[in-house]
Design a protein around this motif. Structure first.
Motif, PDB file in Angstrom:
ATOM      1  N   GLY A 107       0.849  -1.193   0.000  1.00 54.57           N
ATOM      2  CA  GLY A 107       0.000   0.000   0.000  1.00 54.57           C
ATOM      3  C   GLY A 107       0.878   1.234   0.000  1.00 54.57           C
ATOM      4  N   ILE A 108       0.395   2.283  -0.688  1.00 54.83           N
ATOM      5  CA  ILE A 108       1.141   3.550  -0.751  1.00 54.83           C
ATOM      6  C   ILE A 108       0.203   4.666  -0.322  1.00 54.83           C
ATOM      7  N   THR A 109       0.633   5.448   0.670  1.00 55.96           N
ATOM      8  CA  THR A 109      -0.193   6.582   1.058  1.00 55.96           C
ATOM      9  C   THR A 109       0.672   7.819   1.285  1.00 55.96           C
ATOM     10  N   GLY A 110       0.022   8.929   1.561  1.00 62.42           N
ATOM     11  CA  GLY A 110       0.729  10.203   1.726  1.00 62.42           C
ATOM     12  C   GLY A 110      -0.151  11.312   1.174  1.00 62.42           C
ATOM     13  N   SER A 111       0.207  12.549   1.473  1.00 59.02           N
ATOM     14  CA  SER A 111      -0.645  13.660   1.039  1.00 59.02           C
ATOM     15  C   SER A 111      -0.418  14.041  -0.412  1.00 59.02           C
ATOM     16  N   ALA A 112       0.776  13.811  -0.939  1.00 59.83           N
ATOM     17  CA  ALA A 112       1.052  14.128  -2.344  1.00 59.83           C
ATOM     18  C   ALA A 112       1.990  13.078  -2.918  1.00 59.83           C
ATOM     19  N   GLY A 113       1.745  12.708  -4.156  1.00 56.95           N
ATOM     20  CA  GLY A 113       2.647  11.801  -4.842  1.00 56.95           C
ATOM     21  C   GLY A 113       2.222  10.340  -4.858  1.00 56.95           C
ATOM     22  N   THR A 152      -6.035 -12.267  -9.922  1.00 55.65           N
ATOM     23  CA  THR A 152      -6.374 -13.633 -10.303  1.00 55.65           C
ATOM     24  C   THR A 152      -5.328 -14.568  -9.692  1.00 55.65           C
ATOM     25  N   ALA A 153      -5.486 -15.865  -9.960  1.00 57.43           N
ATOM     26  CA  ALA A 153      -4.518 -16.825  -9.425  1.00 57.43           C
ATOM     27  C   ALA A 153      -3.110 -16.538  -9.949  1.00 57.43           C
ATOM     28  N   ALA A 154      -3.022 -15.862 -11.092  1.00 58.56           N
ATOM     29  CA  ALA A 154      -1.700 -15.581 -11.670  1.00 58.56           C
ATOM     30  C   ALA A 154      -1.036 -14.353 -11.038  1.00 58.56           C
ATOM     31  N   THR A 155      -1.810 -13.545 -10.332  1.00 60.50           N
ATOM     32  CA  THR A 155      -1.274 -12.280  -9.799  1.00 60.50           C
ATOM     33  C   THR A 155      -0.333 -12.552  -8.632  1.00 60.50           C
ATOM     34  N   ARG A 156       0.818 -11.899  -8.649  1.00 61.72           N
ATOM     35  CA  ARG A 156       1.778 -12.051  -7.543  1.00 61.72           C
ATOM     36  C   ARG A 156       1.800 -10.826  -6.648  1.00 61.72           C
ATOM     37  N   TYR A 157       1.554  -9.644  -7.225  1.00 63.93           N
ATOM     38  CA  TYR A 157       1.666  -8.400  -6.453  1.00 63.93           C
ATOM     39  C   TYR A 157       0.455  -7.498  -6.678  1.00 63.93           C
ATOM     40  N   LEU A 158       0.006  -6.922  -5.583  1.00 62.80           N
ATOM     41  CA  LEU A 158      -0.994  -5.858  -5.654  1.00 62.80           C
ATOM     42  C   LEU A 158      -0.299  -4.592  -5.163  1.00 62.80           C
ATOM     43  N   VAL A 159      -0.257  -3.562  -5.991  1.00 68.28           N
ATOM     44  CA  VAL A 159       0.342  -2.285  -5.581  1.00 68.28           C
ATOM     45  C   VAL A 159      -0.796  -1.270  -5.503  1.00 68.28           C
ATOM     46  N   LEU A 160      -1.172  -0.907  -4.284  1.00 71.03           N
ATOM     47  CA  LEU A 160      -2.391  -0.120  -4.098  1.00 71.03           C
ATOM     48  C   LEU A 160      -2.110   1.297  -3.632  1.00 71.03           C
ATOM     49  N   GLU A 161      -2.932   2.214  -4.104  1.00 73.22           N
ATOM     50  CA  GLU A 161      -2.871   3.602  -3.641  1.00 73.22           C
ATOM     51  C   GLU A 161      -3.953   3.759  -2.574  1.00 73.22           C
ATOM     52  N   LEU A 162      -3.562   4.135  -1.380  1.00 68.63           N
ATOM     53  CA  LEU A 162      -4.524   4.257  -0.288  1.00 68.63           C
ATOM     54  C   LEU A 162      -4.731   5.723   0.034  1.00 68.63           C
ATOM     55  N   SER A 163      -5.970   6.182  -0.087  1.00 71.19           N
ATOM     56  CA  SER A 163      -6.207   7.589   0.190  1.00 71.19           C
ATOM     57  C   SER A 163      -7.234   7.733   1.285  1.00 71.19           C
ATOM     58  N   ALA A 164      -7.215   8.873   1.921  1.00 75.63           N
ATOM     59  CA  ALA A 164      -8.115   9.090   3.050  1.00 75.63           C
ATOM     60  C   ALA A 164      -8.662  10.490   3.017  1.00 75.63           C
ATOM     61  N   ARG A 165      -9.888  10.619   3.403  1.00 72.67           N
ATOM     62  CA  ARG A 165     -10.471  11.940   3.619  1.00 72.67           C
ATOM     63  C   ARG A 165     -10.866  12.073   5.079  1.00 72.67           C
ATOM     64  N   GLY A 166     -10.507  11.091   5.853  1.00 72.20           N
ATOM     65  CA  GLY A 166     -10.828  11.157   7.272  1.00 72.20           C
ATOM     66  C   GLY A 166     -10.267   9.955   7.994  1.00 72.20           C
ATOM     67  N   ALA A 167     -10.379   9.986   9.311  1.00 75.13           N
ATOM     68  CA  ALA A 167      -9.872   8.900  10.138  1.00 75.13           C
ATOM     69  C   ALA A 167     -10.577   7.595   9.777  1.00 75.13           C
ATOM     70  N   GLY A 168      -9.843   6.518   9.776  1.00 75.37           N
ATOM     71  CA  GLY A 168     -10.426   5.198   9.576  1.00 75.37           C
ATOM     72  C   GLY A 168     -10.474   4.734   8.131  1.00 75.37           C
ATOM     73  N   HIS A 169     -10.332   5.661   7.176  1.00 75.24           N
ATOM     74  CA  HIS A 169     -10.460   5.257   5.768  1.00 75.24           C
ATOM     75  C   HIS A 169      -9.337   4.298   5.355  1.00 75.24           C
ATOM     76  N   ALA A 204      -4.137   9.721  10.443  1.00 74.39           N
ATOM     77  CA  ALA A 204      -4.838   8.911   9.434  1.00 74.39           C
ATOM     78  C   ALA A 204      -3.849   8.173   8.536  1.00 74.39           C
ATOM     79  N   LYS A 205      -2.804   8.857   8.082  1.00 75.67           N
ATOM     80  CA  LYS A 205      -1.814   8.189   7.213  1.00 75.67           C
ATOM     81  C   LYS A 205      -1.103   7.086   7.985  1.00 75.67           C
ATOM     82  N   GLY A 206      -0.961   7.291   9.286  1.00 72.60           N
ATOM     83  CA  GLY A 206      -0.292   6.306  10.134  1.00 72.60           C
ATOM     84  C   GLY A 206      -1.073   5.013  10.287  1.00 72.60           C
ATOM     85  N   GLU A 207      -2.306   5.007   9.833  1.00 75.51           N
ATOM     86  CA  GLU A 207      -3.077   3.764   9.895  1.00 75.51           C
ATOM     87  C   GLU A 207      -2.463   2.699   8.996  1.00 75.51           C
ATOM     88  N   LEU A 208      -1.721   3.116   7.976  1.00 75.09           N
ATOM     89  CA  LEU A 208      -1.069   2.119   7.103  1.00 75.09           C
ATOM     90  C   LEU A 208       0.074   1.406   7.841  1.00 75.09           C
TER      91      LEU A 208
END
Ligand code: ADP
Ligand code: MG
Length: 477
Positions: A107-113, A152-169, A204-208
């Motif tokens: 997972g990737i999070t942060g305010s910009a980038g 799918t069964a063939a997938t090895r990596y999920l690279v996700l963008e995690l964004s938040a507009r509030g606590a808990g997201h 909020a970002k620290g939830e990651l």
């Protein structure tokens, strides 16, 4: 998606089957929200849209081959009825992850980038194995599960963008697809208004990092004290990246070419290698370091990381897109969104690219900054003035404090202009631009300043045609 029967999906989501003749029918995917992309075996999730209701397109989706629809009311076709379609999509996404033990999630999070780093990281991680990453900024309550469901069964990596507009997201997104690798880029002002301040953004970002397991890795930006402090909120091993000399993954000898593209030596505990980015702006160095640190921890060797970064392109549009027109005017389209940090990065890039040429900054409002909005806009104006722009064109009433900030810089003697809308900005520029000039166009997405950039580069008509087609087809959303 991995194949699941309608009965399986009903069990996972607690759905009631409606008009389903055979619960053994298998959904092979994809899960879709646009009936026009329906194909045999698909699952159509009917969502209420702004203008249209997905339920009205359920029969079209089934006619095009969809195995069933996931809906909140009967739709006259085979359906899985749930009280809350996005929540059911989340449950299904989690179930898919649980059935793919070989999957590594980052997972990737942060305010910009985030989007830029996600695109860079995906282009590196793809070298290690089949990778699923979101298209563009597909990271909300719909986009996040839809992305996860592409695995799918063939997938090895999920690279996700995690964004938040509030606590808990972010915590919620981490429940849907539990990451073992987590990147935190920065804590900045984006959406700070909604959060209630930078301390809340940091929380909020620290939830990651907080969601990572002990055998995971938290990749933290050593340049941002609020990010570095998250080391105390994670059970995972910490790896730092950044410009700071103590960062484990860092850049040395950073320099920019005429188009603002950074080159540097990538320095890591596993060795060093030269990198020449295709992206524009010095701020992308830290995004590249984050992607490099992640890929390195996933097992990509340093030469491959450096090679991958040097080959990587911007996959998502209107982020520091640089066009050199035939007449020699350079246009920087950074109209996708704006925050004070992104504004500073963009103005810095404009100054670096201009180097003796005339620079124009066309700046519009930054939204969602809460109580700090005025000060942030004034600061942007001050930055543009101190960068010595020849012209500062401020678009829209909401952006007016930019002018105040620029005026306060008494040693600056550039031209200052307030215009009401993008069309007026284009007109003002038409009368001023000359070969060799560099123009930056930047504002929050809602200001629509991409119209200025597209008009300048001559893409406006093509874009208008595309948007028209999209509108015409939106009935199928
Ligand atoms: N490290 C950074 N520091 C400051 N601004 C950045 C950084 N990375 C990207 N930006 C700017 O922020 C804006 C959004 O970039 P993007 O990658 O889409 O981030 P996000 O997905 O977090 O919104 C763009 O204008 C981009 O140029
Ligand atoms: Mg994004």
């Amino acid at each position: 998606m991995i194949p699941l029967s309608l009965a399986d999906i009903a069990q996972i989501t607690g759905a009631r089957l409606d008009l389903v003749p055979d619960p053994g029918v298998t959904v092979t995917g994809p899960v879709i929200i646009d009936s026009r992309s329906a194909s045999p075996g698909a699952l159509f999730a009917a969502l209420p849209g702004e203008r249209v209701d997905g339920h009205d397109f359920a029969s079209a989706a089934v006619a095009a081959g969809a195995a069933a629809v996931l809906a909140s009311r009967p739709a006259g076709v085979p359906a899985l009825i749930v009280p809350d379609v996005p929540a059911a999509m989340a449950m299904l996404a989690r179930a898919v992850v649980d059935r793919l033990p070989g999957l590594t999630i980052a997972g990737i999070t942060g305010s910009a980038g985030k989007t830029t780093t996600k695109d860079l990281a995906a282009q590196l991680v793809e070298r290690l194995g089949p990778t699923v990453a979101p298209h563009g900024s597909y990271n909300n309550e719909i986009g996040h599960p839809l992305t996860v469901l592409r695995a799918t069964a063939a997938t090895r990596y999920l690279v996700l963008e995690l964004s938040a507009r509030g606590a808990g997201h972010i915590a919620r997104q981490c429940e849907i697809a539990p990451p073992s690798f987590g990147v935190v880029l920065c804590v900045g002002h984006a959406h700070a208004g909604e959060f209630g301040g930078l301390a809340e953004v940091a929380r909020a970002k620290g939830e990651l990092p907080a969601a990572l397991p002990p055998d995971g890795v938290a990749l933290l930006n050593a340049d941002d004290p609020r990010v570095l402090a998250m080391a105390g909120r994670t059970a995972a091993r910490v790896v730092t990246f950044g410009r700071a000399a103590q960062a484990a993954v860092r850049a040395e000898q950073v320099r920019l070419d005429d188009l603002g593209r950074p080159a540097f030596t990538l320095v890591t505990p596993a060795g060093s290698a030269p990198v020449r980015l295709r992206l524009h702006g010095e701020h992308n160095v830290v995004n590249a370091l984050a992607a490099a640190a992640l890929a390195g921890e996933l097992g990509l060797d340093v030469p491959a990381v450096a090679d991958g970064l040097s080959a990587a392109t911007a996959r998502s549009k209107w982020r520091m897109e640089v066009t050199v027109r035939p007449d020699g005017v350079t246009v920087i389209n950074d109209a996708y969104n704006a925050s004070p940090e992104a504004m500073a990065a963009a103005i810095g890039t404009l100054a670096a690219m201009a180097r003796g040429r005339r620079a124009f900054a066309v700046l519009g409002p930054m939204y969602e900054l809460g109580g700090e909005s005025r000060a942030c806009h004034e600061e942007a104006g001050g930055l543009a003035a101190r960068a010595g722009v020849a012209g500062l064109i401020v678009v829209g009433e909401d952006a007016a404090p930019i002018l105040t900030g620029a005026k306060a810089q008494h040693s600056w003697h550039g031209e200052m202009l307030a215009v009401p809308d993008p069309a007026a900005a284009v007109e003002a520029l038409g009368a001023r631009l000359a070969p060799g000039d560099v123009v930056l166009v930047k504002a929050s997405r809602a200001a629509g300043l991409e119209r200025v950039a597209l008009a300048l580069t001559g893409e406006a008509q093509a874009e208008e045609a595309r948007a028209g087609q999209a509108r015409a087809g939106e009935a199928g959303q």
